[in-house]
Design a protein around this motif. Structure first.
Motif, PDB file in Angstrom:
ATOM      1  N   SER A 132      73.208  29.104  50.138  1.00 21.78           N
ATOM      2  CA  SER A 132      73.737  30.119  49.201  1.00 21.78           C
ATOM      3  C   SER A 132      73.703  29.733  47.710  1.00 21.78           C
ATOM      4  O   SER A 132      72.985  28.455  47.730  1.00 21.78           O
ATOM      5  CB  SER A 132      75.414  29.681  49.585  1.00 21.78           C
ATOM      6  OG  SER A 132      75.686  28.646  49.260  1.00 21.78           O
ATOM      7  N   SER A 183      77.234  38.116  51.500  1.00 20.21           N
ATOM      8  CA  SER A 183      77.256  37.816  50.026  1.00 20.21           C
ATOM      9  C   SER A 183      78.272  38.670  49.253  1.00 20.21           C
ATOM     10  O   SER A 183      79.134  39.663  49.780  1.00 20.21           O
ATOM     11  CB  SER A 183      75.701  38.488  49.722  1.00 20.21           C
ATOM     12  OG  SER A 183      74.879  37.845  50.124  1.00 20.21           O
ATOM     13  N   TYR A 190      74.419  34.714  50.204  1.00 15.06           N
ATOM     14  CA  TYR A 190      73.644  34.015  51.282  1.00 15.06           C
ATOM     15  C   TYR A 190      72.251  34.470  51.503  1.00 15.06           C
ATOM     16  O   TYR A 190      72.277  35.685  51.409  1.00 15.06           O
ATOM     17  CB  TYR A 190      74.855  34.367  52.315  1.00 15.06           C
ATOM     18  CG  TYR A 190      75.855  33.388  52.063  1.00 15.06           C
ATOM     19  CD1 TYR A 190      76.122  32.142  52.499  1.00 15.06           C
ATOM     20  CD2 TYR A 190      77.052  33.803  51.498  1.00 15.06           C
ATOM     21  CE1 TYR A 190      76.944  31.260  52.365  1.00 15.06           C
ATOM     22  CE2 TYR A 190      78.198  33.381  51.387  1.00 15.06           C
ATOM     23  CZ  TYR A 190      78.248  31.991  51.768  1.00 15.06           C
ATOM     24  OH  TYR A 190      79.196  31.089  51.600  1.00 15.06           O
TER      25      TYR A 190
END
Length: 171
Positions: free
Chosen positions: A46, A86, A105
């Motif tokens: 991330s 995300s 992500y």
């Protein structure tokens, strides 16, 4: 020569008075809603992108899919972006002295994660800012610089000192 930012550095925009962006929090991390089947065999990570308004008026921020590009390894291959997991900034009003953060992500081959480049093109109100690049890697301390970024030791030390001094007042 254009020099990329180091993951953890703030980048101020001359054309967008008072706004600055930071790519930080680059770390190995599993997505909250589970892995995407297309990322089978890849390692997830991330990265956070924070926009801060230090100006005198509010700005509407857009940081969505297509405005963030992540490249991995020495050949700069594209990372798998997990759009489902995300969290983007979609038309959010950032008022003075406030921040908004997007969490992306992504996944890639584990061997390539030591070199991660993140390119951002922020849209503020209806204007596009210039693209900016941050370089880092999984397993590096935030703010650590690799030789590939082109910075020498003294410049890195000065950058770290200034960043530490600036962050004391923004906590």
């Amino acid at each position: 020569m254009y020099e990329p930012n180091v993951v953890g550095d703030w980048q101020e925009y001359d054309e967008l008075a008072g706004l600055r962006v930071r790519v930080h929090g680059l770390e190995a991390s599993e997505p909250p809603r589970g892995r995407d089947d297309a990322a089978e065999g890849l390692t997830y990570f991330s990265v956070r992108v924070t926009v801060e308004n230090r100006g005198g008026r509010h700005s509407t921020i857009h940081l969505e899919d297509g405005q963030i590009d992540v490249r991995l390894g020495p050949d700069g291959e594209s990372a798998f972006i997990d759009w489902r997991n995300s969290q983007f900034i979609e038309g959010f009003d950032v008022y003075p002295l406030r921040r908004a953060t997007a969490v992306l992500y992504a996944a890639g081959p584990e061997a390539s994660l030591s070199l991660v480049d993140v390119q951002i093109q922020l849209r503020v109100d209806d204007d596009w800012a210039e693209r900016r690049l941050w370089a880092g890697g999984i397993g590096l301390q935030e703010g650590a610089v690799q030789a590939a970024t082109g910075r020498d030791g003294l410049a890195h030390q000065v950058s770290n000192f200034l960043r530490d001094q600036a962050e004391e007042g923004t906590a």
